[in-house]
Design a protein around this motif. Structure first.
Motif, PDB file in Angstrom:
ATOM      1  N   ALA A  38       0.824  -1.205   0.000  1.00  0.00           N
ATOM      2  CA  ALA A  38       0.000   0.000   0.000  1.00  0.00           C
ATOM      3  C   ALA A  38       0.861   1.259   0.000  1.00  0.00           C
ATOM      4  CB  ALA A  38      -0.937  -0.014   1.206  1.00  0.00           C
ATOM      5  N   ALA A  39       1.968   1.213   0.730  1.00  0.00           N
ATOM      6  CA  ALA A  39       2.846   2.396   0.788  1.00  0.00           C
ATOM      7  C   ALA A  39       3.566   2.641  -0.533  1.00  0.00           C
ATOM      8  CB  ALA A  39       3.862   2.233   1.917  1.00  0.00           C
ATOM      9  N   LEU A  40       3.548   1.630  -1.421  1.00  0.00           N
ATOM     10  CA  LEU A  40       4.211   1.754  -2.720  1.00  0.00           C
ATOM     11  C   LEU A  40       3.252   2.179  -3.827  1.00  0.00           C
ATOM     12  CD1 LEU A  40       6.205  -1.629  -2.652  1.00  0.00           C
ATOM     13  CD2 LEU A  40       7.028   0.614  -1.911  1.00  0.00           C
ATOM     14  N   ALA A  41       1.976   2.360  -3.497  1.00  0.00           N
ATOM     15  CA  ALA A  41       0.926   2.479  -4.513  1.00  0.00           C
ATOM     16  C   ALA A  41       1.221   3.521  -5.582  1.00  0.00           C
ATOM     17  CB  ALA A  41      -0.413   2.778  -3.850  1.00  0.00           C
ATOM     18  N   GLU A  42       1.791   4.646  -5.217  1.00  0.00           N
ATOM     19  CA  GLU A  42       2.040   5.711  -6.196  1.00  0.00           C
ATOM     20  C   GLU A  42       3.480   5.723  -6.700  1.00  0.00           C
ATOM     21  OE1 GLU A  42      -0.641   6.993  -7.261  1.00  0.00           O
ATOM     22  OE2 GLU A  42      -1.745   5.985  -5.649  1.00  0.00           O
ATOM     23  N   ARG A  43       4.289   4.802  -6.236  1.00  0.00           N
ATOM     24  CA  ARG A  43       5.664   4.711  -6.726  1.00  0.00           C
ATOM     25  C   ARG A  43       5.675   4.160  -8.145  1.00  0.00           C
ATOM     26  NH1 ARG A  43       9.489   3.196  -2.735  1.00  0.00           N
ATOM     27  NH2 ARG A  43      10.892   2.718  -4.490  1.00  0.00           N
ATOM     28  N   ARG A  44       6.661   4.594  -8.955  1.00  0.00           N
ATOM     29  CA  ARG A  44       6.801   4.080 -10.315  1.00  0.00           C
ATOM     30  C   ARG A  44       7.468   2.713 -10.261  1.00  0.00           C
ATOM     31  NH1 ARG A  44       3.044   6.897 -11.918  1.00  0.00           N
ATOM     32  NH2 ARG A  44       3.496   6.108 -14.026  1.00  0.00           N
ATOM     33  N   TYR A  45       6.973   1.805 -11.066  1.00  0.00           N
ATOM     34  CA  TYR A  45       7.469   0.427 -11.045  1.00  0.00           C
ATOM     35  C   TYR A  45       8.967   0.359 -11.298  1.00  0.00           C
ATOM     36  CZ  TYR A  45       7.730  -4.556 -12.233  1.00  0.00           C
ATOM     37  OH  TYR A  45       8.068  -5.888 -12.276  1.00  0.00           O
ATOM     38  N   THR A  46       9.467   1.175 -12.230  1.00  0.00           N
ATOM     39  CA  THR A  46      10.890   1.116 -12.585  1.00  0.00           C
ATOM     40  C   THR A  46      11.796   1.635 -11.479  1.00  0.00           C
ATOM     41  OG1 THR A  46      10.634   3.231 -13.728  1.00  0.00           O
ATOM     42  CG2 THR A  46      10.493   1.218 -15.073  1.00  0.00           C
ATOM     43  N   SER A  47      11.244   2.306 -10.485  1.00  0.00           N
ATOM     44  CA  SER A  47      12.057   2.822  -9.380  1.00  0.00           C
ATOM     45  C   SER A  47      12.179   1.827  -8.234  1.00  0.00           C
ATOM     46  CB  SER A  47      11.458   4.126  -8.850  1.00  0.00           C
ATOM     47  OG  SER A  47      10.290   3.884  -8.080  1.00  0.00           O
ATOM     48  N   LEU A  48      11.496   0.697  -8.331  1.00  0.00           N
ATOM     49  CA  LEU A  48      11.405  -0.237  -7.219  1.00  0.00           C
ATOM     50  C   LEU A  48      12.585  -1.198  -7.170  1.00  0.00           C
ATOM     51  CD1 LEU A  48       7.637  -1.225  -7.546  1.00  0.00           C
ATOM     52  CD2 LEU A  48       8.614   0.599  -6.138  1.00  0.00           C
ATOM     53  N   SER A  49      12.843  -1.718  -5.983  1.00  0.00           N
ATOM     54  CA  SER A  49      13.806  -2.799  -5.822  1.00  0.00           C
ATOM     55  C   SER A  49      13.211  -4.099  -6.363  1.00  0.00           C
ATOM     56  CB  SER A  49      14.155  -2.981  -4.346  1.00  0.00           C
ATOM     57  OG  SER A  49      13.035  -3.523  -3.636  1.00  0.00           O
ATOM     58  N   GLY A  50      14.012  -5.146  -6.433  1.00  0.00           N
ATOM     59  CA  GLY A  50      13.525  -6.428  -6.933  1.00  0.00           C
ATOM     60  C   GLY A  50      12.388  -6.980  -6.092  1.00  0.00           C
ATOM     61  N   GLY A  51      12.531  -6.919  -4.764  1.00  0.00           N
ATOM     62  CA  GLY A  51      11.471  -7.416  -3.899  1.00  0.00           C
ATOM     63  C   GLY A  51      10.207  -6.589  -3.996  1.00  0.00           C
ATOM     64  N   GLU A  52      10.348  -5.270  -4.144  1.00  0.00           N
ATOM     65  CA  GLU A  52       9.176  -4.410  -4.295  1.00  0.00           C
ATOM     66  C   GLU A  52       8.469  -4.679  -5.617  1.00  0.00           C
ATOM     67  OE1 GLU A  52      10.671  -0.564  -1.642  1.00  0.00           O
ATOM     68  OE2 GLU A  52      11.227  -0.724  -3.764  1.00  0.00           O
ATOM     69  N   ARG A  53       9.228  -4.920  -6.673  1.00  0.00           N
ATOM     70  CA  ARG A  53       8.613  -5.268  -7.963  1.00  0.00           C
ATOM     71  C   ARG A  53       7.843  -6.588  -7.850  1.00  0.00           C
ATOM     72  NH1 ARG A  53      12.611  -3.610 -13.011  1.00  0.00           N
ATOM     73  NH2 ARG A  53      13.011  -1.463 -12.326  1.00  0.00           N
ATOM     74  N   GLN A  54       8.416  -7.527  -7.113  1.00  0.00           N
ATOM     75  CA  GLN A  54       7.732  -8.806  -6.932  1.00  0.00           C
ATOM     76  C   GLN A  54       6.404  -8.610  -6.215  1.00  0.00           C
ATOM     77  OE1 GLN A  54       8.075 -11.571  -8.241  1.00  0.00           O
ATOM     78  NE2 GLN A  54       7.988 -13.343  -6.890  1.00  0.00           N
ATOM     79  N   ARG A  55       6.367  -7.745  -5.217  1.00  0.00           N
ATOM     80  CA  ARG A  55       5.122  -7.483  -4.500  1.00  0.00           C
ATOM     81  C   ARG A  55       4.103  -6.798  -5.401  1.00  0.00           C
ATOM     82  NH1 ARG A  55       8.312  -4.630  -0.032  1.00  0.00           N
ATOM     83  NH2 ARG A  55       6.350  -3.580   0.510  1.00  0.00           N
ATOM     84  N   ALA A  56       4.564  -5.941  -6.303  1.00  0.00           N
ATOM     85  CA  ALA A  56       3.653  -5.311  -7.262  1.00  0.00           C
ATOM     86  C   ALA A  56       3.072  -6.344  -8.220  1.00  0.00           C
ATOM     87  CB  ALA A  56       4.388  -4.222  -8.040  1.00  0.00           C
ATOM     88  N   GLN A  57       3.901  -7.263  -8.700  1.00  0.00           N
ATOM     89  CA  GLN A  57       3.414  -8.310  -9.596  1.00  0.00           C
ATOM     90  C   GLN A  57       2.476  -9.268  -8.868  1.00  0.00           C
ATOM     91  OE1 GLN A  57       3.682  -8.445 -12.770  1.00  0.00           O
ATOM     92  NE2 GLN A  57       5.394  -7.097 -13.284  1.00  0.00           N
ATOM     93  N   LEU A  58       2.784  -9.549  -7.616  1.00  0.00           N
ATOM     94  CA  LEU A  58       1.882 -10.374  -6.813  1.00  0.00           C
ATOM     95  C   LEU A  58       0.524  -9.697  -6.664  1.00  0.00           C
ATOM     96  CD1 LEU A  58       4.390 -11.586  -4.091  1.00  0.00           C
ATOM     97  CD2 LEU A  58       2.947 -13.097  -5.471  1.00  0.00           C
ATOM     98  N   ALA A  59       0.538  -8.383  -6.453  1.00  0.00           N
ATOM     99  CA  ALA A  59      -0.724  -7.652  -6.350  1.00  0.00           C
ATOM    100  C   ALA A  59      -1.529  -7.790  -7.639  1.00  0.00           C
ATOM    101  CB  ALA A  59      -0.453  -6.185  -6.030  1.00  0.00           C
ATOM    102  N   ARG A  60      -0.858  -7.715  -8.779  1.00  0.00           N
ATOM    103  CA  ARG A  60      -1.547  -7.838 -10.075  1.00  0.00           C
ATOM    104  C   ARG A  60      -2.261  -9.179 -10.196  1.00  0.00           C
ATOM    105  NH1 ARG A  60      -0.076 -10.512 -14.388  1.00  0.00           N
ATOM    106  NH2 ARG A  60       2.090 -10.736 -13.687  1.00  0.00           N
ATOM    107  N   VAL A  61      -1.544 -10.283  -9.930  1.00  0.00           N
ATOM    108  CA  VAL A  61      -2.174 -11.599 -10.110  1.00  0.00           C
ATOM    109  C   VAL A  61      -3.218 -11.868  -9.038  1.00  0.00           C
ATOM    110  CG1 VAL A  61      -0.225 -12.581 -11.373  1.00  0.00           C
ATOM    111  CG2 VAL A  61      -0.314 -12.831  -8.900  1.00  0.00           C
ATOM    112  N   LEU A  62      -3.041 -11.298  -7.850  1.00  0.00           N
ATOM    113  CA  LEU A  62      -4.047 -11.483  -6.807  1.00  0.00           C
ATOM    114  C   LEU A  62      -5.329 -10.730  -7.134  1.00  0.00           C
ATOM    115  CD1 LEU A  62      -1.811 -11.392  -3.613  1.00  0.00           C
ATOM    116  CD2 LEU A  62      -3.252 -13.294  -4.366  1.00  0.00           C
ATOM    117  N   VAL A  63      -5.211  -9.549  -7.737  1.00  0.00           N
ATOM    118  CA  VAL A  63      -6.411  -8.849  -8.195  1.00  0.00           C
ATOM    119  C   VAL A  63      -7.146  -9.713  -9.219  1.00  0.00           C
ATOM    120  CG1 VAL A  63      -7.226  -6.900  -9.586  1.00  0.00           C
ATOM    121  CG2 VAL A  63      -5.640  -6.510  -7.692  1.00  0.00           C
ATOM    122  N   GLN A  64      -6.421 -10.284 -10.156  1.00  0.00           N
ATOM    123  CA  GLN A  64      -7.038 -11.139 -11.170  1.00  0.00           C
ATOM    124  C   GLN A  64      -7.705 -12.359 -10.530  1.00  0.00           C
ATOM    125  OE1 GLN A  64      -4.286 -12.610 -14.097  1.00  0.00           O
ATOM    126  NE2 GLN A  64      -5.835 -13.770 -15.216  1.00  0.00           N
ATOM    127  N   ALA A  65      -6.981 -13.027  -9.607  1.00  0.00           N
ATOM    128  CA  ALA A  65      -7.507 -14.242  -8.986  1.00  0.00           C
ATOM    129  C   ALA A  65      -8.719 -13.937  -8.119  1.00  0.00           C
ATOM    130  CB  ALA A  65      -6.413 -14.909  -8.156  1.00  0.00           C
TER     131      ALA A  65
END
Length: 257
Positions: A125-152
């Motif tokens: 939630a604290a990353l919501a407005e951050r740009r994806y390309t500015s994120l660390s590897g773990g933060e990017r993974q959490r963003a991708q997890l959020a994407r598939v969880l929304v779909q599921a």
């Protein structure tokens, strides 16, 4: 329920799945474990309908996953591969919103509420407005997890849904590993959802999984409740490392010789 029956898959002249059969029930978190090259990612790709085996059947809640079209699959199952790329400089909230793409009928307010819930579950939630390309590897993974969880979750609101996760904890620190798996364990209790997640951490599987599949050389070495399936003796045989119980945990030793 996800039903995999007598799956046989050859890739690059090598048999990577050899007569694999197992079921992943609804409202349960199934964890898939095994050595590198055991066929875990291939199995998830077959279950997702993205790889066609030479033999066997793969169905979910009466849907033939090997015959369904892409649009139908997108509304019934979500897949997080080992690595995910994104070329556009979206915010994390926009990445999560991509998970709603197969469901144009979702009211905007409902989708926004779902995105908020999933961002909290993935501690993004604290990353919501951050740009994806500015994120660390773990933060990017959490963003991708959020994407598939929304779909599921959107799929599960409309009927039984399948969520397939290939090494979802690989880029996460220990706290976020536990946060994610605890969230998944709770989520499957609430939604019409079957989850199969590939992990490398045996102890995470012992703590959070409802059932475990242990894969070795493309074959199912064992399946069932984690405590009965992931025994030191069986793990030592599959991973070729000394293994022993230490309290409620499994500890691996150094390779012999």
């Amino acid at each position: 329920m996800l039903t995999l029956s007598q799956l046989q898959l050859d890739r690059d002249g090598r048999r990577v799945l050899d007569g694999f059969s197992a079921d992943a029930p609804q409202h349960r978190l199934t964890v898939l474990l095994g050595p590198n090259g055991a066929g875990k990612s291939s199995l998830l790709a077959v279950a997702a309908g993205e790889l066609r085996p030479q033999a066997g059947r793969c169905s979910f809640d009466g849907l033939d996953l090997l015959a369904a079209d892409a649009a139908t699959l997108a509304r019934r199952r979500a897949l997080l591969p080992q690595s995910s790329t994104l070329e556009f400089d979206f915010s994390v909230r926009e990445v999560a919103r991509l998970g709603g793409t197969p469901f144009p009928d979702i009211p905007a307010a409902e989708l926004d509420g779902l995105i908020d819930s999933v961002l909290r579950l993935t501690d993004a939630a604290a990353l919501a407005e951050r740009r994806y390309t500015s994120l660390s590897g773990g933060e990017r993974q959490r963003a991708q997890l959020a994407r598939v969880l929304v779909q599921a979750c959107a799929a599960a609101a409309r009927g039984p849904a399948l969520l397939l996760l290939d090494e979802p904890t690989a880029a996460l620190d220990p706290r976020h590993q536990h946060t994610l798996l605890a969230g998944l364990h709770e989520l499957v209790r609430k939604l019409a959802l079957s989850v199969v997640a590939c992990l490398h951490d045996v102890n995470l599987a012992l703590h959070y999984a409802d059932q475990a599949w242990l894969l070795d050389g493309g074959r199912l070495a064992a399946a069932g409740p984690p405590a009965a399936t992931l025994t030191p003796e069986r793990l030592e045989q599959v991973f070729q490392l000394p293994a022993r119980r230490v309290g409620e945990l499994i500890a691996f030793g150094l390779p012999r010789g």
